[in-house]
Write a protein that holds these residues in place. Structure first.
Motif, PDB file in Angstrom:
ATOM      1  N   SER A  69       0.813  -1.221   0.000  1.00  0.00           N
ATOM      2  CA  SER A  69       0.000   0.000   0.000  1.00  0.00           C
ATOM      3  C   SER A  69       0.843   1.266   0.000  1.00  0.00           C
ATOM      4  N   HIS A  70       1.973   1.223   0.695  1.00  0.00           N
ATOM      5  CA  HIS A  70       2.675   2.461   1.044  1.00  0.00           C
ATOM      6  C   HIS A  70       4.125   2.505   0.567  1.00  0.00           C
ATOM      7  N   GLY A  71       4.454   1.762  -0.491  1.00  0.00           N
ATOM      8  CA  GLY A  71       5.840   1.756  -0.955  1.00  0.00           C
ATOM      9  C   GLY A  71       6.072   2.634  -2.174  1.00  0.00           C
ATOM     10  N   ARG A  95       6.360   7.114   3.860  1.00  0.00           N
ATOM     11  CA  ARG A  95       6.480   5.963   2.976  1.00  0.00           C
ATOM     12  C   ARG A  95       6.967   4.755   3.780  1.00  0.00           C
ATOM     13  N   ASP A  96       6.481   3.563   3.408  1.00  0.00           N
ATOM     14  CA  ASP A  96       7.002   2.328   3.994  1.00  0.00           C
ATOM     15  C   ASP A  96       8.139   1.859   3.091  1.00  0.00           C
ATOM     16  N   LEU A  97       9.326   2.287   3.451  1.00  0.00           N
ATOM     17  CA  LEU A  97      10.496   2.116   2.582  1.00  0.00           C
ATOM     18  C   LEU A  97      10.716   0.664   2.140  1.00  0.00           C
ATOM     19  N   ALA A 126       3.062   7.887  -4.291  1.00  0.00           N
ATOM     20  CA  ALA A 126       3.544   8.200  -2.944  1.00  0.00           C
ATOM     21  C   ALA A 126       2.339   8.344  -2.015  1.00  0.00           C
ATOM     22  N   ARG A 127       2.539   8.008  -0.765  1.00  0.00           N
ATOM     23  CA  ARG A 127       1.430   8.025   0.188  1.00  0.00           C
ATOM     24  C   ARG A 127       0.864   9.428   0.396  1.00  0.00           C
ATOM     25  N   VAL A 128       1.678  10.438   0.112  1.00  0.00           N
ATOM     26  CA  VAL A 128       1.195  11.813   0.263  1.00  0.00           C
ATOM     27  C   VAL A 128       0.149  12.141  -0.809  1.00  0.00           C
ATOM     28  N   MET A 176       1.419  -5.848   2.926  1.00  0.00           N
ATOM     29  CA  MET A 176       2.757  -5.661   3.489  1.00  0.00           C
ATOM     30  C   MET A 176       3.056  -4.183   3.771  1.00  0.00           C
ATOM     31  N   HIS A 177       3.541  -3.932   4.963  1.00  0.00           N
ATOM     32  CA  HIS A 177       3.880  -2.571   5.407  1.00  0.00           C
ATOM     33  C   HIS A 177       5.227  -2.569   6.127  1.00  0.00           C
ATOM     34  N   GLY A 178       5.648  -1.361   6.530  1.00  0.00           N
ATOM     35  CA  GLY A 178       6.874  -1.241   7.306  1.00  0.00           C
ATOM     36  C   GLY A 178       6.645  -0.322   8.498  1.00  0.00           C
ATOM     37  N   ILE A 294       1.080  -7.536   7.539  1.00  0.00           N
ATOM     38  CA  ILE A 294       2.401  -7.663   8.164  1.00  0.00           C
ATOM     39  C   ILE A 294       3.112  -6.327   8.118  1.00  0.00           C
ATOM     40  N   GLU A 295       3.438  -5.826   9.294  1.00  0.00           N
ATOM     41  CA  GLU A 295       4.266  -4.621   9.430  1.00  0.00           C
ATOM     42  C   GLU A 295       5.681  -5.106   9.723  1.00  0.00           C
ATOM     43  N   ALA A 296       6.559  -4.884   8.756  1.00  0.00           N
ATOM     44  CA  ALA A 296       7.920  -5.395   8.895  1.00  0.00           C
ATOM     45  C   ALA A 296       8.842  -4.322   9.461  1.00  0.00           C
TER      46      ALA A 296
HETATM   47 ZN   LIG Z   1       1.999   1.216   5.801  1.00  0.00          ZN
END
Ligand SMILES: [Zn+2]
Length: 337
Positions: A69-71, A95-97, A126-128, A176-178, A294-296
């Protein structure tokens, strides 16, 4: 399975094309005995894009769907930045790098192991500009172009879910997230809040509503082990990851947050898995696609190619065990050893 089906459809069509003209030349009102299958809309392993390449769908033929979602990094000027004023609420724009890179690597390692492609959906924005893991107005903040991308995001995932259900009857979704929380571990979000996960096993198992709301509702219902064992026992996803070098919560070693920061799952997980909130968001409560967010953590998982490789390889092996043991869902040509 979608791939072999489509090949059969295409060869069937070629055969009919060569037969029909001759047949019709002899008998005026000739009809083919069976209609050919329509050509496959997607080829597994190939990328398809929404408007302006903002949303990418890498088609699959395996019963697993991966999303990032956020990369994304695209910053088109046609979409204004999301602000709290425009979104009428809080906005998170970080951003989830390396999570887009991570899901691409997970797709590759899955293919190497099983010879089939999981479905992958990536927001390249970009999430923005867009937050696909939120509902509106926070997701697209009222911008028409961002709104199109938001719609395409869910349509691609819905399409992947339909293909999975048609070919396998059930499937697994992972968003998948970070995170950048102090404790370095995978945070597995089953839509069980921190305070609920802090409960004892007995209390967790006594409250049926917690299982009903969770993103693993249908799998855990069909599994004879208790709900608490399902989410943090020796055969849980978190424990399997931990046994393969990726510390995880919940798991036997890290059963509850106990005051530490922990993400329990977002709107993609609510909509695209099988819990109680899915129906209200356009998904399927009690359906046969369940999953997890999953938040990595960064270091050791998504910081460089070698670690992304290692995580992707472990994920393929862990999912093979996990989905077979709990749901009889076989990812490879034979049951896991
Ligand atoms: Zn995220």
């Amino acid at each position: 399975m979608g791939g072999s089906h489509s090949l059969a459809g295409r060869s069937g069509m070629r055969r009919l094309y060569s037969v029909v003209p001759l047949c019709c030349a002899i008998v005026l009102s000739c009809r083919t005995p069976t209609e050919p299958d329509p050509p496959a809309k997607y080829v597994a392993g190939q990328s398809y894009f929404g408007r302006n390449g903002y949303i990418e769908y890498v088609a699959g033929n395996a019963p697993v769907i991966l999303t990032a979602s956020h990369g994304g990094t695209l910053m088109p000027s046609e979409i204004p930045d999301r602000t709290e004023a425009a979104c009428r609420g809080t906005t998170t724009a970080g951003r989830d790098l390396n999570t887009a890179e991570l899901v691409r690597e997970m797709q590759q390692k899955y293919f190497l192991r099983f010879g089939r492609y999981p479905h992958v959906v990536i927001s390249n924005l970009a999430r923005v500009k867009l937050d696909p893991n939120r509902t509106n107005p926070e997701a697209a903040c009222g911008d028409a172009e961002a709104e199109i991308a938001y719609r395409e995001w869910h349509e691609f995932i819905d399409e992947a879910r339909s293909i999975v259900l048609a070919s396998s009857g059930k499937g697994w979704y992972m968003d998948m997230h970070g995170h950048n929380h102090p404790v370095q571990r995978l945070e597995l979000g089953y839509l069980i809040a921190s305070s609920q996960l802090d409960l004892s096993d007995a209390a967790l198992d006594a409250n049926r509503a917690l299982q009903d709301t969770s993103s693993v509702r249908t799998v855990s219902e069909s599994d004879p082990i208790s709900f608490s064992a399902f989410v943090r026992g020796p055969a849980s996803l978190g424990t399997l990851y931990a046994n393969n070098g990726f510390r995880s919560i919940p798991s036997t070693a890290d059963p509850r947050p106990n005051g530490e920061l922990y993400f329990s799952g977002g709107d993609n997980t609510r909509r695209h898995t099988c819990g109680a909130e899915a129906n209200g968001l356009g998904g399927m409560t009690g359906g046969r696609i369940c999953g997890v967010q999953i938040e990595a953590n960064f270091t050791g998982v998504r910081d460089n190619e070698a670690n992304r490789d290692r995580f992707a390889d472990v994920t393929a092996r862990v999912l093979e065990q996990y989905l077979f043991v709990h749901w009889g869902l076989q990812l490879g040509a034979s049951p896991p050893a």
